[in-house]
Design a protein around this motif. Structure first.
Motif, mmCIF file in Angstrom:
data_model
loop_
_atom_site.group_PDB
_atom_site.id
_atom_site.type_symbol
_atom_site.label_atom_id
_atom_site.label_comp_id
_atom_site.label_asym_id
_atom_site.label_seq_id
_atom_site.Cartn_x
_atom_site.Cartn_y
_atom_site.Cartn_z
ATOM 1 N N GLU A 207 0.848 -1.184 0.000
ATOM 2 C CA GLU A 207 0.000 0.000 0.000
ATOM 3 C C GLU A 207 0.888 1.240 0.000
ATOM 4 O O GLU A 207 1.565 1.501 0.986
ATOM 5 C CB GLU A 207 -0.886 0.022 1.241
ATOM 6 C CG GLU A 207 -1.867 -1.135 1.330
ATOM 7 C CD GLU A 207 -2.532 -1.174 2.693
ATOM 8 O OE1 GLU A 207 -3.597 -0.564 2.840
ATOM 9 O OE2 GLU A 207 -1.969 -1.799 3.600
ATOM 10 N N GLN B 89 2.782 -2.415 12.059
ATOM 11 C CA GLN B 89 2.416 -1.294 11.193
ATOM 12 C C GLN B 89 3.574 -0.907 10.287
ATOM 13 O O GLN B 89 3.383 -0.622 9.098
ATOM 14 C CB GLN B 89 2.012 -0.086 12.043
ATOM 15 C CG GLN B 89 0.735 -0.255 12.838
ATOM 16 C CD GLN B 89 0.457 0.991 13.683
ATOM 17 O OE1 GLN B 89 1.112 1.216 14.698
ATOM 18 N NE2 GLN B 89 -0.509 1.790 13.254
ATOM 19 N N ARG C 175 3.837 -3.208 7.403
ATOM 20 C CA ARG C 175 2.798 -2.955 6.409
ATOM 21 C C ARG C 175 3.134 -1.729 5.570
ATOM 22 O O ARG C 175 2.956 -1.717 4.346
ATOM 23 C CB ARG C 175 1.456 -2.767 7.120
ATOM 24 C CG ARG C 175 0.287 -2.552 6.186
ATOM 25 C CD ARG C 175 -1.007 -2.399 6.969
ATOM 26 N NE ARG C 175 -2.098 -1.929 6.130
ATOM 27 C CZ ARG C 175 -3.207 -1.361 6.601
ATOM 28 N NH1 ARG C 175 -3.361 -1.228 7.914
ATOM 29 N NH2 ARG C 175 -4.164 -0.961 5.788
ATOM 30 N N ILE C 176 3.608 -0.686 6.229
ATOM 31 C CA ILE C 176 3.952 0.553 5.526
ATOM 32 C C ILE C 176 5.049 0.312 4.497
ATOM 33 O O ILE C 176 4.999 0.806 3.375
ATOM 34 C CB ILE C 176 4.394 1.632 6.532
ATOM 35 C CG1 ILE C 176 3.210 2.052 7.406
ATOM 36 C CG2 ILE C 176 4.995 2.835 5.825
ATOM 37 C CD1 ILE C 176 3.604 2.819 8.654
ATOM 38 N N TYR D 7 3.574 10.399 6.524
ATOM 39 C CA TYR D 7 4.805 10.038 5.810
ATOM 40 C C TYR D 7 5.860 11.146 5.841
ATOM 41 O O TYR D 7 6.955 10.971 5.300
ATOM 42 C CB TYR D 7 4.486 9.657 4.357
ATOM 43 C CG TYR D 7 3.873 8.280 4.211
ATOM 44 C CD1 TYR D 7 2.519 8.066 4.433
ATOM 45 C CD2 TYR D 7 4.656 7.181 3.870
ATOM 46 C CE1 TYR D 7 1.958 6.803 4.309
ATOM 47 C CE2 TYR D 7 4.103 5.911 3.739
ATOM 48 C CZ TYR D 7 2.762 5.737 3.961
ATOM 49 O OH TYR D 7 2.213 4.481 3.850
ATOM 50 N N LEU E 272 4.528 3.961 17.008
ATOM 51 C CA LEU E 272 4.298 3.074 15.864
ATOM 52 C C LEU E 272 4.661 1.643 16.241
ATOM 53 O O LEU E 272 5.688 1.400 16.878
ATOM 54 C CB LEU E 272 5.136 3.526 14.667
ATOM 55 C CG LEU E 272 4.792 2.873 13.330
ATOM 56 C CD1 LEU E 272 3.560 3.535 12.716
ATOM 57 C CD2 LEU E 272 5.961 2.972 12.347
ATOM 58 N N VAL F 272 -0.554 4.054 3.539
ATOM 59 C CA VAL F 272 -1.341 3.400 4.581
ATOM 60 C C VAL F 272 -2.164 4.463 5.310
ATOM 61 O O VAL F 272 -1.607 5.469 5.762
ATOM 62 C CB VAL F 272 -0.426 2.654 5.575
ATOM 63 C CG1 VAL F 272 -1.232 2.111 6.752
ATOM 64 C CG2 VAL F 272 0.328 1.535 4.864
#
Lengths: 162, 162
Positions: A15, B75, B78-79, A23, B71, A18
DNA sequence: TATTGTTATACTCTATAACTATA
DNA sequence: TATAGTTATAGAGTATAACAATA
């Protein structure tokens, strides 16, 4: 969520953004934008070409071999930006797939010319069709004019250094 | 940052266009254009950030950790589009460099929150400066308006589903 | 001496799967 | 049962260095 076994969700579903994640500077970096696109494109390429076990690098190699008669292994390595030893393994794989053959070079007995087999020529047609369809898919959000502009800008960034 | 602008890329071994080579359909593929740019950019990034042993992935991780309090490792994985096991090794490396720490999560005793150390915060400032200068260098052939357009087109290709 | 293809070797990155301790 | 982090292990992919045959 899923009922399958203890399976990961790796890069299969990258992705680019997310939800809920900040970012920071990444969103403004040209390099990170290219990286995002590259990861998505690579994934879709590999998934699309899976039936032929063709990766972007293998496709690049087959295409360049098909368009440049008697290409040498050292030239292929230079074109792809890898070491000669890596090119040997790559050509070994393509040869094992029945796509490429090493033919002794007439003028240099150390070297071999890389050529596609009849099967390689035949399959590359279908493979190229699949790649082009994949490429149209990843560019589907761009208008024709935007596609041309993107190619122009990419050539500016990564074009000939001269 | 106060130094003069480098318009010349460091010595790299990847040539996007090897003279005398027919690239065939590759020259017209959006995906191969992105690949060319990505290889060039990756090389320059790694060379530029070598003094800090920072790769694009490590920089992405540090930036996201710095911008998103507490974080979790899952996660982060996934990022970045990698498996959790890969994120463990990545965080291990950043921790060994003294940049990241795992702090126990108050509300979930299985989980850890990732935070930058004071050294991480300090170094990330300099690292970010170096990355931004690198990014300006790779985009140096684009006019300001072209840079913005390229970012817009990249977001169209790999941006949020909109 | 330099180059071509090759082999040997190692290092990096990534994935799968199983394990633990929580939830 | 499911999830967070971890560990073990294996497979690509790549690089460096050395080698034999040839230039």
């Amino acid at each position: 969520m899923t009922s399958s076994v203890d399976t990961e969700l790796p890069t299969d579903h990258f992705e680019p953004h997310v939800p809920g994640i900040d970012y920071g500077v990444l969103d403004s970096l040209l390099g990170y934008g290219v990286r995002r696109a590259q990861l998505l494109i690579y994934e879709d390429f590999v998934a699309t070409l899976a039936p032929w076990s063709i990766t972007p690098q293998r496709f690049s190699a087959l295409t360049v071999i098909s368009r440049n008669a008697q290409l040498k292994l050292t030239q292929l390595a230079r074109i792809l930006g890898i070491a000669r030893s890596g090119a040997v393994l790559l050509v070994d794989a393509l040869a094992a797939m029945g796509y490429v053959e090493r033919v002794p070079s007439p003028e240099d007995r150390r070297a071999y010319g890389l050529v596609l087999t009849p099967k390689g020529i035949e399959d590359l047609k279908v493979i190229t069709e699949a790649v082009c369809e994949h490429d149209r898919r990843i560019g589907a959000r761009l208008a024709p004019e935007e596609s041309r502009e993107m190619m122009r800008l990419l050539r500016l960034v990564a074009g000939p250094r001269a």
